[in-house]
Design an enzyme around this catalytic site. Sequence first.
Site, PDB file in Angstrom:
ATOM      1  N   GLY A   1     -24.424 -26.945   1.531  1.00 53.24           N
ATOM      2  CA  GLY A   1     -23.636 -26.659   0.343  1.00 53.24           C
ATOM      3  C   GLY A   1     -22.964 -27.870  -0.247  1.00 53.24           C
ATOM      4  CB  CYS A   2     -19.740 -28.063  -2.052  1.00 48.23           C
ATOM      5  SG  CYS A   2     -19.995 -26.669  -3.182  1.00 48.23           S
ATOM      6  CE1 TYR A   3     -21.307 -30.193   5.623  1.00 49.55           C
ATOM      7  CE2 TYR A   3     -20.329 -28.159   4.800  1.00 49.55           C
ATOM      8  CZ  TYR A   3     -21.075 -28.835   5.742  1.00 49.55           C
ATOM      9  OH  TYR A   3     -21.602 -28.151   6.826  1.00 49.55           O
TER      10      TYR A   3
END
Length: 352
Positions: free
Chosen positions: A142-144
């Site tokens: 995901g976002c990281y």
Amino acid sequence: MGIVPVPVIAGLGTAHPPSASQAELWEGFFSRHFSGTTRSLAQRIFANSGVTRRQAAVNPLLEDVSDWPTERRMRRYQVEALPLGKEAVGRALTAAGMGAGDVGMFIVCSCTGYATPGLDILLARDLGMAPDTQRMFVGHMGCYAALPGLGAASDFVTARGRPALLLCAELTSLHIQPSSARVDTQQIVSHALFSDAAVAAVVVPGGPGYALREVASVTDTSTADHMTWDVTDAGFRMGLSPKVPQVLSRHVRTLVADLLARHGGTISDVDGWAVHPGGPRILNVVERELALPPEALAASRATLDEHGNCSSPTVLLILDRLARAAPPARRVVMLAFGPGLTLYAALLDRQG
């Protein structure tokens, strides 16, 4: 023993599909997508999202994918992601003064689509990478994901003394969920924030650019259910608890302060902050917990405003903005957050 090379981000390349204003997206699609009492709530969330424009490879103003089965979405992912990734990689290689044949390792991060052969193989083929180029595909972080991706690229460069290439490519527009009369705040928030982008970074042994000093992380597994990304028959479905900012507030200062202390620095030494804008509340929590002045997160807020939350490419978009500033940021901390619940940080120093 020889001198161990310092891994340096020598070139960044960005690519965006066509954009639309948040107002256009609301009026032209989402005001009809949400119904009943959900519509007024959704309108407030869209208006307070911190987003003015977003990009979409599959624009809901032109094409409604909300009732598509997952198979159809995945086929479209391949069609749209390949040229977007190629554009970002080409720009990054040009910025670094390198050819595709020089790449020793190619890392691709994406959680919004899957296919085999994947983007790593297809892009390596189309761009002319060497047959012995090593590859790694990172999914569902995901976002990281950009930060462990940079960590893997850095480790390869340090160990082998050869360049590595990272690509983060996300097409969140493929995962608009079917309309429902049931109030689902988490889906409204995700539909108000997410956007599409691709960003590539070339990491080389030494030279001018941003030296990657360290990548660090902390995961609070007691809150693993706070952020989810479920594969359903109607695409991938986001779960985003309103408690996420509280978890970040417990961990972010210790993570950042310890990272800087290991390199003889403090928070006040940092002049560039690339903080993943999961939403306005996330940025507000980071600003408060790190006691940052309002201008410290200007690049993160501007990226959210102009591009929305693009998942894994977003922190690299912010780094690119900081690198192009006049003067460019010298010491940068990158922060990103995602499932786990996981916080990732990276420390960079500009050199040359």
